[in-house]
Each structure stands twice: as structure tokens, then as C-alpha cells.
Design a protein around this motif. Sequence first.
Motif, PDB file in Angstrom:
ATOM      1  N   ASN A  29       0.857  -1.189   0.000  1.00 51.09           N
ATOM      2  CA  ASN A  29       0.000   0.000   0.000  1.00 51.09           C
ATOM      3  C   ASN A  29       0.890   1.234   0.000  1.00 51.09           C
ATOM      4  O   ASN A  29       1.670   1.426   0.932  1.00 51.09           O
ATOM      5  CB  ASN A  29      -0.904   0.030   1.238  1.00 51.09           C
ATOM      6  CG  ASN A  29      -1.936  -1.064   1.227  1.00 51.09           C
ATOM      7  OD1 ASN A  29      -2.483  -1.401   0.187  1.00 51.09           O
ATOM      8  ND2 ASN A  29      -2.208  -1.628   2.381  1.00 51.09           N
ATOM      9  N   TYR A  31       1.227   5.229   0.216  1.00 49.79           N
ATOM     10  CA  TYR A  31       0.583   6.459   0.663  1.00 49.79           C
ATOM     11  C   TYR A  31       1.500   7.614   0.282  1.00 49.79           C
ATOM     12  O   TYR A  31       2.569   7.775   0.871  1.00 49.79           O
ATOM     13  CB  TYR A  31       0.369   6.436   2.177  1.00 49.79           C
ATOM     14  CG  TYR A  31      -0.502   5.284   2.659  1.00 49.79           C
ATOM     15  CD1 TYR A  31      -1.883   5.384   2.612  1.00 49.79           C
ATOM     16  CD2 TYR A  31       0.070   4.121   3.159  1.00 49.79           C
ATOM     17  CE1 TYR A  31      -2.681   4.341   3.058  1.00 49.79           C
ATOM     18  CE2 TYR A  31      -0.727   3.077   3.603  1.00 49.79           C
ATOM     19  CZ  TYR A  31      -2.093   3.188   3.551  1.00 49.79           C
ATOM     20  OH  TYR A  31      -2.883   2.160   3.990  1.00 49.79           O
ATOM     21  N   ARG A  44      -7.031   7.697   5.288  1.00 50.31           N
ATOM     22  CA  ARG A  44      -6.056   7.172   4.327  1.00 50.31           C
ATOM     23  C   ARG A  44      -6.530   5.806   3.861  1.00 50.31           C
ATOM     24  O   ARG A  44      -6.270   5.389   2.750  1.00 50.31           O
ATOM     25  CB  ARG A  44      -4.669   7.078   4.965  1.00 50.31           C
ATOM     26  CG  ARG A  44      -3.903   8.379   4.824  1.00 50.31           C
ATOM     27  CD  ARG A  44      -2.433   8.158   4.885  1.00 50.31           C
ATOM     28  NE  ARG A  44      -1.785   9.171   4.065  1.00 50.31           N
ATOM     29  CZ  ARG A  44      -0.496   9.329   4.019  1.00 50.31           C
ATOM     30  NH1 ARG A  44       0.296   8.556   4.726  1.00 50.31           N
ATOM     31  NH2 ARG A  44       0.027  10.253   3.247  1.00 50.31           N
ATOM     32  N   LYS A  45      -7.201   5.095   4.725  1.00 47.65           N
ATOM     33  CA  LYS A  45      -7.837   3.812   4.396  1.00 47.65           C
ATOM     34  C   LYS A  45      -9.125   3.755   5.208  1.00 47.65           C
ATOM     35  O   LYS A  45      -9.102   3.879   6.430  1.00 47.65           O
ATOM     36  CB  LYS A  45      -6.897   2.660   4.760  1.00 47.65           C
ATOM     37  CG  LYS A  45      -7.330   1.319   4.290  1.00 47.65           C
ATOM     38  CD  LYS A  45      -6.950   1.108   2.848  1.00 47.65           C
ATOM     39  CE  LYS A  45      -7.098  -0.359   2.503  1.00 47.65           C
ATOM     40  NZ  LYS A  45      -6.743  -0.638   1.163  1.00 47.65           N
ATOM     41  N   HIS A  48     -12.779  -0.780   7.858  1.00 46.35           N
ATOM     42  CA  HIS A  48     -13.075  -2.070   7.229  1.00 46.35           C
ATOM     43  C   HIS A  48     -12.588  -3.214   8.110  1.00 46.35           C
ATOM     44  O   HIS A  48     -11.882  -3.003   9.091  1.00 46.35           O
ATOM     45  CB  HIS A  48     -12.415  -2.159   5.846  1.00 46.35           C
ATOM     46  CG  HIS A  48     -10.912  -2.171   5.893  1.00 46.35           C
ATOM     47  ND1 HIS A  48     -10.159  -1.030   6.135  1.00 46.35           N
ATOM     48  CD2 HIS A  48     -10.030  -3.186   5.744  1.00 46.35           C
ATOM     49  CE1 HIS A  48      -8.878  -1.346   6.133  1.00 46.35           C
ATOM     50  NE2 HIS A  48      -8.763  -2.655   5.896  1.00 46.35           N
ATOM     51  N   ASP A  50     -10.795  -7.211   7.402  1.00 44.84           N
ATOM     52  CA  ASP A  50     -10.125  -7.979   6.349  1.00 44.84           C
ATOM     53  C   ASP A  50     -10.877  -9.285   6.126  1.00 44.84           C
ATOM     54  O   ASP A  50     -11.526  -9.811   7.026  1.00 44.84           O
ATOM     55  CB  ASP A  50      -8.671  -8.244   6.728  1.00 44.84           C
ATOM     56  CG  ASP A  50      -7.856  -6.955   6.806  1.00 44.84           C
ATOM     57  OD1 ASP A  50      -8.204  -5.991   6.118  1.00 44.84           O
ATOM     58  OD2 ASP A  50      -6.873  -6.935   7.568  1.00 44.84           O
ATOM     59  N   ARG A 107      -8.991   1.158  10.651  1.00 44.55           N
ATOM     60  CA  ARG A 107      -8.907   2.215   9.653  1.00 44.55           C
ATOM     61  C   ARG A 107      -7.539   2.877   9.773  1.00 44.55           C
ATOM     62  O   ARG A 107      -6.832   2.680  10.763  1.00 44.55           O
ATOM     63  CB  ARG A 107     -10.005   3.254   9.860  1.00 44.55           C
ATOM     64  CG  ARG A 107      -9.861   4.045  11.159  1.00 44.55           C
ATOM     65  CD  ARG A 107     -11.021   4.972  11.405  1.00 44.55           C
ATOM     66  NE  ARG A 107     -10.836   5.781  12.596  1.00 44.55           N
ATOM     67  CZ  ARG A 107     -11.737   6.627  13.063  1.00 44.55           C
ATOM     68  NH1 ARG A 107     -12.895   6.763  12.430  1.00 44.55           N
ATOM     69  NH2 ARG A 107     -11.501   7.329  14.154  1.00 44.55           N
ATOM     70  N   THR A 167     -16.554  -2.536  -3.616  1.00 44.47           N
ATOM     71  CA  THR A 167     -16.014  -1.362  -4.298  1.00 44.47           C
ATOM     72  C   THR A 167     -16.780  -1.033  -5.569  1.00 44.47           C
ATOM     73  O   THR A 167     -16.511  -0.021  -6.190  1.00 44.47           O
ATOM     74  CB  THR A 167     -14.516  -1.556  -4.624  1.00 44.47           C
ATOM     75  OG1 THR A 167     -14.379  -2.702  -5.481  1.00 44.47           O
ATOM     76  CG2 THR A 167     -13.701  -1.720  -3.353  1.00 44.47           C
TER      77      THR A 167
END
Length: 168
Positions: A29, A31, A44-45, A48, A50, A107, A167
Motif C-alpha cells: 500500500n 501512501y 487514508r484507508k 473495514h 479484512d 482504519r 467497491t
Amino acid sequence: MRFFALGLELDEHYFDGLFDNHLTNLCANYYPPITTPPVDGQFRKFPHTDSGTLTILYQDEEGGLQVVDRSTGEWVDVPFIENSFVVNIGDLMAIWTNNRWVSTHHRILPPPPEKWDRERISMPFFHTPNWSAVIECLPSCTDAATPPAHEPVHSGEYLEYKVVGLTA
């Protein structure tokens, strides 16, 4: 998975055939530096869980990782501990354990202004069973007083739902 099996009062090799062609992956990932001040509530994320059985992430000093404290429902910072890893339980393990082990809701927040000029790369390791593995409540996690809380799912279909379905 052998330690998980023992912790769940199952034979040590219970999961062996479910991970002989696993979907495990290591993700990078990126950033980029922040060039425009984040708006209130920006991530930034996004929050959620996993999809797989567990996620392993090497800790760094950049911060921003938060988890929900299940006792209060509040977001709390994951403290930085040098040379350590964060291990999150994933959705499939929650299904297998009938929520005895719950998915880690997490998050990533933007860094404080003094760190906006820094790039960051995080590399989570996602551990996921075989595509065709049926994930259903384990015999040691259910009884007459605690029926299965989830319908059985196929590992690959669930992964696809989490990656594409959420998504789309």
C-alpha cells in the motif's frame, strides 16, 4: 493454523487441507505525501475488516492505524511498539469461530501535519484459505445454546465479494 486449531479444541491438523492451495498474498500500500490538507473525517484507508483468516502487518512509527475497542465502541490508536507486528483476525476466522474471535474493525487516519511530507509504504500479509474452502461454524464453536451466527461461505467467493463487491 495449527495453533488456531489447538486453541479451538480441534485436532492440530484440522485446517491442513484447507490451506494446501491458499490465496495468501502480500500487498504493498503506497501512501503519497499529503499536499492538500485533509478534510474532516477523511481517511487514508476507510474503516473495514479484512476478509481472510488473519492479517499480519509490521509496525512503523508513522501511526494512523486505529481499531475499534469492542468494550467501548470507540476508535483507539494502535500503539507503536518497535520491531513488532500487528495481527488482525479476519472475517473468515470470525465465521469459523461463530464470532468467538471477531474480525478486527480498523482504519488508517491521515498523519499529523508535521508528517504530511512523508511517503509511506505498508505491506500487509493476508492469510486466506483455498478458493474452494467452505467456511462454516466449527464444531467446537457451536452448541444448543449457541447456534451458528453465519451462513457457510466459500473462501474465494467471499474474497471476491470483499474486493469487488464492496467497491463496485
